[in-house]
Write a protein that holds these residues in place. Structure first.
Motif, PDB file in Angstrom:
ATOM      1  N   MET A   1       0.779  -1.221  -0.018  1.00 16.87           N
ATOM      2  CA  MET A   1      -0.029  -0.088  -0.072  1.00 16.87           C
ATOM      3  C   MET A   1       0.928   1.324   0.027  1.00 16.87           C
ATOM      4  SD  MET A   1      -1.926  -0.623   3.711  1.00 16.87           S
ATOM      5  CE  MET A   1      -0.773  -0.320   4.999  1.00 16.87           C
ATOM      6  N   PRO A   2       1.181   1.696  -1.308  1.00 20.05           N
ATOM      7  CA  PRO A   2       2.095   2.988  -1.299  1.00 20.05           C
ATOM      8  C   PRO A   2       1.381   4.263  -0.687  1.00 20.05           C
ATOM      9  CG  PRO A   2       1.177   2.415  -3.547  1.00 20.05           C
ATOM     10  CD  PRO A   2       0.844   1.217  -2.356  1.00 20.05           C
ATOM     11  N   GLY A   3       2.142   4.966   0.185  1.00 19.29           N
ATOM     12  CA  GLY A   3       1.373   6.187   0.562  1.00 19.29           C
ATOM     13  C   GLY A   3       1.955   7.710  -0.164  1.00 19.29           C
ATOM     14  N   SER A   4       1.651   8.740   0.545  1.00 17.23           N
ATOM     15  CA  SER A   4       1.902   9.838  -0.492  1.00 17.23           C
ATOM     16  C   SER A   4       2.471  10.918   0.769  1.00 17.23           C
ATOM     17  CB  SER A   4       0.647  10.590  -0.567  1.00 17.23           C
ATOM     18  OG  SER A   4      -0.357   9.870  -1.522  1.00 17.23           O
ATOM     19  N   LEU A   5       3.618  11.475   0.124  1.00 18.42           N
ATOM     20  CA  LEU A   5       4.252  12.543   0.917  1.00 18.42           C
ATOM     21  C   LEU A   5       3.252  13.699   1.292  1.00 18.42           C
ATOM     22  CD1 LEU A   5       7.825  12.368  -0.661  1.00 18.42           C
ATOM     23  CD2 LEU A   5       7.145  11.644   1.650  1.00 18.42           C
ATOM     24  N   THR A   6       3.499  14.171   2.506  1.00 18.39           N
ATOM     25  CA  THR A   6       2.729  15.559   2.783  1.00 18.39           C
ATOM     26  C   THR A   6       3.200  16.582   1.924  1.00 18.39           C
ATOM     27  OG1 THR A   6       3.789  16.059   4.691  1.00 18.39           O
ATOM     28  CG2 THR A   6       2.222  14.634   4.997  1.00 18.39           C
ATOM     29  N   ASN A   7       2.513  17.623   2.139  1.00 16.17           N
ATOM     30  CA  ASN A   7       3.181  18.908   1.133  1.00 16.17           C
ATOM     31  C   ASN A   7       4.590  19.295   1.881  1.00 16.17           C
ATOM     32  OD1 ASN A   7       1.289  18.856  -0.784  1.00 16.17           O
ATOM     33  ND2 ASN A   7      -0.023  20.581   0.221  1.00 16.17           N
ATOM     34  N   THR A   8       4.600  19.002   3.262  1.00 20.74           N
ATOM     35  CA  THR A   8       5.919  19.687   4.139  1.00 20.74           C
ATOM     36  C   THR A   8       6.780  18.701   3.797  1.00 20.74           C
ATOM     37  OG1 THR A   8       4.200  20.388   5.628  1.00 20.74           O
ATOM     38  CG2 THR A   8       6.461  19.738   6.464  1.00 20.74           C
ATOM     39  N   ALA A   9       6.673  17.585   3.651  1.00 19.63           N
ATOM     40  CA  ALA A   9       7.643  16.424   3.205  1.00 19.63           C
ATOM     41  C   ALA A   9       8.368  16.826   1.740  1.00 19.63           C
ATOM     42  CB  ALA A   9       7.429  15.148   3.490  1.00 19.63           C
ATOM     43  N   GLU A  10       7.287  16.929   0.890  1.00 21.68           N
ATOM     44  CA  GLU A  10       7.793  17.290  -0.499  1.00 21.68           C
ATOM     45  C   GLU A  10       8.574  18.534  -0.401  1.00 21.68           C
ATOM     46  OE1 GLU A  10       3.910  17.595  -2.237  1.00 21.68           O
ATOM     47  OE2 GLU A  10       3.699  15.291  -2.580  1.00 21.68           O
TER      48      GLU A  10
END
Length: 128
Positions: A1-10
Motif C-alpha cells: 500500500m504505497p502512501g503519499s508524502l505530505t506537502n511539508t515533506a515534498e
C-alpha cells in the motif's frame, strides 16, 4: 500500500535536492499513527484516541530503487473500539511534523482491548 508524502515533506525534499535554503531533517524516530478518518497532503487525518493506543516507532532500512518499507511488525495493543482507515507518519519533534499519509486497502474494525497489527513490509514508501 504505497502512501503519499505530505506537502511539508515534498517541500523539504525539493529544497534539499535543489540546494535551496537549509531544510531541517525530520526528528527521529519516526512514528506511525492510526487514523479513523484520512487526511490529504495538506490536512491531518483524525487519529485514534483512547485505550492504550500510542504511536509506534517506524523502523525502515535504506531505500532501494526509490522505495522503502517497514522492516518490523507494528503492533498496537489495548486498542479502543475504532474503525482504522489509514496511517500517518510523524517525526518526534517537540511539535511533531506530519510527513506521510496512507489509506489502508480496506478499513479494519477493532474492538476495545483488541490488538492491531501491520506486518513488516506493509507500509511502502515509493518515489517515482
Amino acid at each position: 500500500m504505497p502512501g503519499s508524502l505530505t506537502n511539508t515533506a515534498e517541500n523539504l525534499m525539493l529544497d534539499w535536492v535543489n540546494g535551496v535554503g537549509t531544510p531541517t531533517r525530520p526528528t527521529p524516530p519516526l512514528k506511525v499513527a492510526l487514523m479513523t478518518a484520512n487526511g490529504d497532503d495538506a490536512t491531518n487525518g483524525t487519529e485514534v484516541t483512547g485505550g492504550s493506543y500510542a504511536r509506534q516507532t517506524l523502523v525502515v532500512p535504506a531505500a532501494v530503487a526509490g522505495a522503502s518499507s517497514n522492516s518490523a511488525n507494528l503492533v498496537w495493543t489495548g486498542m479502543p473500539a475504532a474503525t482504522i482507515v489509514g496511517v500517518e507518519i510523524w517525526d518526534s519533534a517537540a511539535v511533531p511534523v506530519r510527513l506521510w499519509h496512507e489509506a489502508l486497502p480496506s478499513s479494519r474494525n477493532v474492538l476495545a482491548g483488541d490488538e492491531f497489527r501491520l506486518p513488516a513490509g506493509s507500509l511502502s514508501q515509493v518515489l517515482s
